[in-house]
Design a protein around this motif. Structure first.
Motif: not given
Length: 492
Positions: A289-293
């Motif tokens: 859920x935190x692919x932006x990181x």
């Protein structure tokens, strides 16, 4: 101002630092000590400060040796906010209740063994963990915020695990700021999934980790070949299982990443992979859920995974019955389970069933602290005690440091060289004495820094910096600049 080293001083776990200033007290981390009975006793000790007097907590990341005593802190009277990154907030929602469950389960077993006589209560309960989570606040990377008047802080990406942070803190007294930097745990640059640690340019006081301060990881291509060799030889030549004790957050996801990529590239025959940890399953979901990181390579692999391309057989167990059923598998399985240091959780059951079998292997992918079962195995123990039974160690034991989430010595030095000038004082923490001392000496020799390795419980007063400011300095001009960037550094 005073800096109190209450944990991770000449040891790896139990991260906790208390900063005291004019009408100010805050913590950086509040972690659990890990590694045997002595660690359990230390975790039960009263805090060496009044929890109600703490204004706020800054948390570097979710690993239990950095966050695990937060529910104990709030139960003891701390009412302030716990600031950390949004991804860490999500992970704490899984990890602190899981830790509470372990505390309650251990207390029940203790009561059963002692038949109620002198049984120790849980360190904290599930309700304590839930109430603690109400005090957690998420702050995005690189955003400056004010936890209270006279303090500014900022989280920078540490590249260690999802949401891990380097913390910059400016504490203003008498109109002048002092900048403290806490490295937290730094990741190895150039590694897949997470971004590299953020360079920091200046600090008055630097507190830096040294877990691998005296070692260098293997070249990453060599690490991959070692991993392929362990899996191929164990599963397909000897007909055994590979047991992987992995931290539910960080190591599990990276091991899965490598298995997926190596299978996708045709470099590894498709293994059967089981993740036997409810917390790791939930942490893997949060990670997605935190692919932006993620770095670009990991984002591409996530796309392959979404399309179902060349996946190894992968199953996440849910129930205790499913977990126990894994012990009936005699060959061809990679079983990834927590805890990473083998001191709790389902991994101990899998070790109990597979350690006596010479056709099996145990693959360690992270640091093993002194006093842990994992450290005993890495150090070559011929027999170990698990659930009261004497277990012979016939399986092959492999420690693949190249998969570690911690920066090695060259990476730590490279990050330190990012400072434009030396901090006025550097403290080396989060390392066993030999590692911390070796890294401190390297900083002194190569960078000419003023460095020390603090002892547990040591209190370091920060001199009244008004006495060292230039005569023409003004508070207004100093507001956003650390003292080390304004004043010529003094040498003893």
């Amino acid at each position: 101002m005073k800096l109190n080293f209450l944990g991770a001083a000449r040891e790896v776990t139990g991260s906790c630092f208390l900063v005291e200033g004019l009408n100010l007290r805050f913590l950086v981390d509040c972690g659990m000590v890990q590694g045997g009975r002595a660690a359990a006793a230390r975790n039960r000790e009263s805090f060496p400060f009044d929890p109600a007097s703490i204004d706020f907590v800054l948390l570097t990341h979710a690993h239990i040796d950095h966050s695990g005593l937060l529910p104990k802190l709030t139960r003891a009277g701390f009412k302030g906010a716990i600031y950390t990154t949004p991804a860490t907030v999500d992970l704490l929602g899984v990890m602190l209740p899981d830790s509470a469950h372990i505390q309650e389960s251990d207390a029940k077993r203790s009561a059963k063994r002692s038949r109620g006589e002198d049984a120790l209560p849980p360190l904290y309960t599930l309700q304590d963990a839930r109430e603690c989570l109400q005090q957690v606040r998420g702050i995005e990377y690189d955003r400056e915020f004010a936890p209270r008047v006279g303090v500014r802080a900022r989280f920078r990406d540490a590249g260690h695990i999802l949401g891990s942070a380097i913390i910059e803190v400016w504490v203003t007294e008498h109109g002048y700021p002092t900048k403290l930097v806490f490295s937290g745990d730094l990741g190895q640059p150039g590694r897949p999934i997470l971004r590299d640690p953020t360079p920091i340019e200046d600090a008055d006081i630097l507190v830096i980790e040294s877990t691998y301060g005296n070692r260098q990881h293997k070249d990453f291509s060599a690490t991959e070949e070692e991993m392929i060799g362990i899996v191929e030889k164990t599963l397909f030549e000897r007909g055994g299982n590979v047991i992987v004790p992995a931290f539910a957050v960080g190591r599990t996801q990276e091991v899965l990443y490598h298995l997926h990529r190596l299978t996708s590239e045709g470099r590894l025959r498709q293994p059967r992979v089981f993740v036997d940890s409810p917390m790791a399953t939930e942490a893997t979901r949060i990670t997605r859920e935190h692919l932006e990181l993620f770095d670009e390579q990991a984002k591409r692999l996530a796309g392959w995974h979404a399309r179902g391309e060349n996946l190894p057989y992968l199953h996440f167990t849910e129930s205790a019955d499913e977990s126990m059923a894994l012990n009936q598998i005699r060959s061809g399985a990679i079983i990834i389970s927590a805890s990473g240091m083998c001191d709790a959780g389902r991994i101990r059951h899998h070790l109990r069933h597979n350690l006596p079998r010479k056709e099996c292997s145990v693959l360690f992918s992270g640091f093993q602290a002194q006093g842990t079962l994992g450290r005993q195995l890495v150090d070559g123990a011929a027999r170990v005690r698990i659930f009261g039974d004497d277990i012979p160690v016939r399986a092959a034991i492999h420690s693949v440091d190249g998969l570690s989430a911690h920066a090695d010595q060259p990476a730590l030095m490279a990050w330190a060289r990012g400072f434009k000038q030396a901090p006025e004082q550097t403290f080396v923490v989060h390392g066993e004495p030999s590692a911390a001392q070796a890294f401190a000496e390297l900083l002194q020799q190569q960078l000419d820094w003023q460095v020390s390795v603090p002892e547990h419980g040591q209190v370091v007063p920060w001199p009244d910096f008004l006495a060292h400011l230039p005569e023409n300095a003004s508070p207004d001009s100093a507001e956003h600049t650390s003292r080390s960037a304004r004043v010529t550094r003094r040498r003893p």
